[in-house]
Design an enzyme around this catalytic site. Structure first.
Site, PDB file in Angstrom:
ATOM      1  N   THR A 264      17.353 -24.605 -34.993  1.00 26.50           N
ATOM      2  CA  THR A 264      17.462 -24.368 -33.562  1.00 26.50           C
ATOM      3  C   THR A 264      16.081 -24.533 -32.930  1.00 26.50           C
ATOM      4  OG1 THR A 264      19.185 -22.718 -33.926  1.00 26.50           O
ATOM      5  CG2 THR A 264      17.904 -22.474 -31.912  1.00 26.50           C
TER       6      THR A 264
ATOM      7  N   LEU B 187      29.946 -20.061 -34.073  1.00 26.93           N
ATOM      8  CA  LEU B 187      28.793 -19.760 -33.236  1.00 26.93           C
ATOM      9  C   LEU B 187      27.756 -19.063 -34.096  1.00 26.93           C
ATOM     10  CD1 LEU B 187      30.314 -18.384 -29.900  1.00 26.93           C
ATOM     11  CD2 LEU B 187      29.495 -20.696 -30.380  1.00 26.93           C
TER      12      LEU B 187
ATOM     13  N   THR C 130      15.249 -18.131 -35.414  1.00 25.74           N
ATOM     14  CA  THR C 130      15.832 -19.356 -35.925  1.00 25.74           C
ATOM     15  C   THR C 130      16.302 -19.108 -37.359  1.00 25.74           C
ATOM     16  OG1 THR C 130      13.722 -20.187 -36.783  1.00 25.74           O
ATOM     17  CG2 THR C 130      14.297 -20.765 -34.513  1.00 25.74           C
TER      18      THR C 130
END
Length: 329
Positions: free
Chosen positions: A165, A194, A216
């Site tokens: 991410t 998700l 992350t």
């Protein structure tokens, strides 16, 4: 002023820093920086070119938070739009809601005139096809996609282990703290999965009175521990940013199972201090930092902290563990 981005933020942090130096609001700077990462096809975990799910579809997640109003906006499972961070920002600005997912997020993106784009590139399509041909049984290939995906979700290997991410944290000239995230998520994930990026309090959190944090790695872990909110809460309790991150890592020691070696915590406080720690991380994990007086953002190595999840023992109906400081969890 300060802006931090994780390793994947390289292409966007110079723009974010320039805008902050010129007096732009923090969310404007972060949105502009993150959009550049979303457009960077060399980053295979964010935006166009991101790794697809098990069905070969790219699903994007993003979030934004303003630490003074404590308003948030997030989208999850967004398909077919170029800049999920822009859509998340507009959720914050225009709607009474905080999170939109799937078809609802796509409807809102179209409503605000967000740019449509084909997210699957030849590179990511080819990687998925190679996985499909190598790992999916011949029988399931004939019936695809009308097959049970559970075992493929467990067996799938993320093609880019250790990449992340993108997360940005900033404090602007008006001393507002902000956070932003964007990701295509776990490569070969179960459709609809998700991670922590769109989950405020897990993947990111900002409170201008105290600090901001973003994570992350394996979002499943920070969702379970509420890591980003925890870091900010520990700062509210009077801990330094460094101590707050340490205490959030202590929280993670209670987690049973999962990928603790895939979490990096990025945090700043309201005085411009910061700390970035990779839990059981790999050499080479780094972050980008800019503060006034620096000619350009610079890369610094993330601190590596090794932890071992605690062994639990049953005590009545409760599962308890002992923290490293000897106090009960």
């Amino acid at each position: 002023m300060i802006v931090i981005a994780n390793n994947e933020g390289k292409s966007g942090i110079p723009t974010a820093a320039r805008l902050l130096a010129a007096g732009a609001p923090g969310l404007d700077a972060l949105e502009a920086g993150i959009e550049l990462v979303e457009d960077d096809e060399e980053v295979c975990t964010v935006g166009r070119g991101g790794w697809p799910n098990l069905l070969g579809e790219v699903e994007l997640d993003a979030s934004a938070m303003h630490g003074t109003s404590l308003r948030t906006g997030a989208v999850g499972g967004l398909k077919g739009f170029r800049h999920p961070i822009r859509v998340a920002r507009q959720v914050l600005e225009r709607l009474p809601h905080e999170l939109l997912i799937g078809a609802g997020a796509e409807r809102f993106a179209a409503e605000i005139g967000a740019e449509r784009i084909e997210l699957l590139t030849e590179r990511s399509r080819g990687a998925w096809q190679r996985w499909f041909e190598a790992e999916v049984s011949e029988e399931d290939r004939r019936r695809w996609p009308e097959v049970a995906l559970e075992r493929y979700c467990h067996d799938a290997v993320d093609p880019e282990i250790g990449k992340d991410t993108t997360v940005f944290l900033a404090q602007d000239a008006e001393r507002h703290l902000v956070s932003g995230t964007s990701t295509s998520g776990w490569g070969w994930k179960y459709p609809g999965r998700l991670g922590d990026s769109p989950i405020i309090g897990a993947g990111s959190y900002a409170d201008s009175r105290y600090g901001a944090c973003a994570c992350t790695g394996a979002g499943e872990m920070t969702i379970r521990a509420g890591t980003s909110r925890a870091v900010v809460l520990y700062m509210k309790m009077g801990m330094s940013v460094g101590r707050a991150v340490e205490e959030a890592i202590n929280d993670m020691r209670a987690l049973q199972g999962g990928l603790l070696n895939r979490v990096t915590i990025h945090a700043i406080d309201n005085r411009g201090n910061h700390r970035v720690v990779a839990v059981n991380g790999m050499e080479g994990n780094h972050y980008w930092l800019w503060t006034p007086g620096m000619d350009a953002p610079q890369a610094f190595p993330a601190e590596i902290v090794e932890i071992t999840p605690q062994v639990t023992r049953k005590k009545g109906a409760m599962s308890v563990y002992t923290r490293p400081d000897g106090m009960p969890g």
